[in-house]
Design a protein around this motif. Structure first.
Motif, short mmCIF file in Angstrom:
data_model
loop_
_atom_site.label_atom_id
_atom_site.label_comp_id
_atom_site.label_asym_id
_atom_site.label_seq_id
_atom_site.Cartn_x
_atom_site.Cartn_y
_atom_site.Cartn_z
N ILE A 179 0.85 -1.19 0.00
CA ILE A 179 0.00 0.00 0.00
C ILE A 179 0.88 1.24 0.00
O ILE A 179 1.70 1.43 0.90
CB ILE A 179 -0.93 0.03 1.23
N ILE A 254 -10.29 2.73 2.86
CA ILE A 254 -9.50 1.65 2.27
C ILE A 254 -10.30 0.36 2.15
O ILE A 254 -10.22 -0.34 1.12
CB ILE A 254 -8.19 1.44 3.05
N ALA A 264 -6.10 -4.32 5.43
CA ALA A 264 -5.00 -3.39 5.20
C ALA A 264 -4.36 -3.04 6.53
O ALA A 264 -5.04 -2.57 7.45
CB ALA A 264 -5.51 -2.12 4.51
N VAL A 304 -2.89 0.50 -4.13
CA VAL A 304 -2.59 -0.90 -3.79
C VAL A 304 -2.05 -1.57 -5.06
O VAL A 304 -2.66 -1.51 -6.12
CB VAL A 304 -3.85 -1.63 -3.31
#
Length: 346
Positions: A179, A254, A264, A304
Motif C-alpha cells: 500500500i 480503504i 490493510a 494498492v
C-alpha cells in the motif's frame, strides 16, 4: 397605490447574474478539451464520447465542500473552495480508473456578490485545469431568504470515462500487495465540523505558522488533485486498486476497495506527521482511533499494487511531483478483525 415591483425589488439582481456569466466564460474557456460540443450559456452542456474505446463506461461522482464553507465565510477566503469542489468528485471517479471528462457546478446564494462568486468559480476552473476536465456548464441560483448575505452553498459533479476491461475494483487485490500513500495538502474537505469545534475551544492565533504558513491558510489548503499523475501511473504499472481518503478517513475508505477476506495494515510511523494534524489532535484531545476515522492524517490517496511494483511506482510518482510513502501491506483477515488496522508510530 403601491409602486410596481421588479425582480430586483424582490432581491434578485438579474444584471449581477449576467455579469457573473460574463466573468465565468473566459475561466471556463481555459478548461476546454476535445469533445466539448456546447458549454457555458446553453440550456444543456454537450460532450461527445471520445473515440478509441471498445467498451466505454461513464463514471460519475458528485459532492460538495461541507462545513469548510463556514470558515470560508468567516475568514473571507473564497478562492480555494472551488478547487475542493472539483477534487472531491474528480479524485473519486479516478479511483475506478476513470479519466474525468467534464464538470458542472451549482452555486446558490441569498444575494449574489459577483466578486465573491467569480472567486469561487475561478477556483472551480483552476481545479478543472488540474484534473484535465472541462468546466462545461453549471447553475447560479440567487434565492433571497434562503441564505444569509455573504453565504452560499456549493455542489458539483464530474463525469469520466474508462474502458470496461480496465475498471479498477477490489477483484485484483491480493495478500502481499503493498500500500502506497500519496501525501495530502492537509485536511482537504472532510472533518470540518470537528475542526471548527477545535478552533472554538483553542481560540488560536490564526497567523501563527503551521507547516510553513499561517494556520488559517494551512486549514483552508485545497484538496490535492491526484488525477494526472495517477492516470499516468496506471498506464505504466499494474495498479490493483485505489482509495480516495475522504469522509471516514483511513479506516473507512480503504476497506471499500478490499475483498472481504483481506485487511490493510498501516504503519503510522511510515509517513511524517504534519504540524497541522498534530495541532488538531493536541488541541482537540482527539483520540488516535478517532483521528484515523475522521481525517486523512496526511495521506489523501492510497494505491494498492504488487510488492515488486512498489519501487517503480514510487519513482514515477516522485518524478511527477508527488510525495509518496510505502504505508502498509495487505494480508489475510482473521474473522472479526477490522478491515483496516493502523498501528501507532513507535
Amino acid at each position: 397605490m403601491n409602486s410596481p415591483l421588479t425582480y430586483k425589488d424582490a432581491g434578485v439582481d438579474m444584471q449581477a447574474g449576467d455579469d457573473l456569466v460574463d466573468a465565468i466564460k473566459p475561466l471556463a474557456k481555459r478548461t476546454m478539451r476535445p469533445g466539448v460540443l456546447a458549454g457555458i450559456g446553453g440550456f444543456g452542456a454537450m460532450f461527445e464520447v471520445p473515440k478509441g474505446y471498445r467498451e466505454p463506461v461513464l463514471v460519475s461522482g458528485t459532492d460538495g465542500v461541507g462545513t469548510k464553507l463556514r470558515l470560508a465565510f468567516e475568514w473571507n477566503i473564497h478562492n480555494t473552495v472551488g478547487i475542493d469542489l472539483v477534487a472531491m468528485s474528480a479524485n473519486d471517479i479516478l479511483v475506478q480508473g476513470a479519466e474525468p471528462l467534464y464538470f458542472l457546478d451549482y452555486f446558490a446564494c441569498g444575494k449574489l456578490d459577483v466578486k465573491t462568486a467569480a472567486s469561487v468559480v475561478g477556483g472551480i476552473a483552476y481545479g478543472c485545469e488540474q484534473a484535465g476536465c472541462a468546466l462545461i456548464g453549471g447553475e447560479t441560483a440567487e434565492m433571497p431568504g434562503m441564505y444569509p448575505d455573504g453565504e452560499y452553498d456549493l455542489a458539483g459533479f464530474a463525469v469520466g470515462i474508462v474502458e470496461k476491461s480496465e475498471i479498477l475494483d477490489a477483484s485484483k487485490v491480493k495478500a502481499g500487495d503493498v500500500i502506497l500513500g500519496l501525501a495530502s495538502n492537509g485536511i482537504h474537505s472532510n472533518g470540518f465540523s470537528l475542526v471548527r469545534k477545535i478552533l472554538e475551544r483553542a481560540q488560536p492565533d490564526l497567523n501563527q505558522l503551521c507547516d510553513g504558513m499561517p494556520l488559517r491558510e494551512a486549514i483552508m489548503a485545497p484538496t490535492r488533485m491526484y488525477v494526472k499523475p495517477v492516470l499516468e501511473l496506471i498506464k505504466k504499472v499494474p495498479v490493483h486498486a485505489l482509495a480516495h481518503i475522504t469522509g471516514g478517513g483511513l479506516v473507512e475508505n480503504i476497506p471499500r476497495v478490499l475483498p472481504e477476506n483481506l485487511v490493510a495494515e498501516l504503519d503510522r510511523g511510515s509517513w511524517p506527521e504534519t504540524e497541522l494534524f498534530k495541532w488538531l489532535q493536541e488541541n482537540g484531545q482527539v483520540p488516535f482511533d478517532e483521528m484515523n476515522r475522521v481525517f486523512n492524517c496526511g495521506i489523501g490517496m492510497v494505491i494498492v499494487l504488487p510488492a515488486e511494483q512498489a519501487k517503480p511506482a514510487m519513482d514515477l510518482l516522485v518524478a511527477a511531483g508527488e510525495k509518496v510513502y510505502q504505508v502498509g501491506v495487505v494480508r489475510p483477515r482473521v474473522e472479526g478483525e477490522a478491515h483496516t488496522i493502523v498501528t501507532p508510530a513507535h
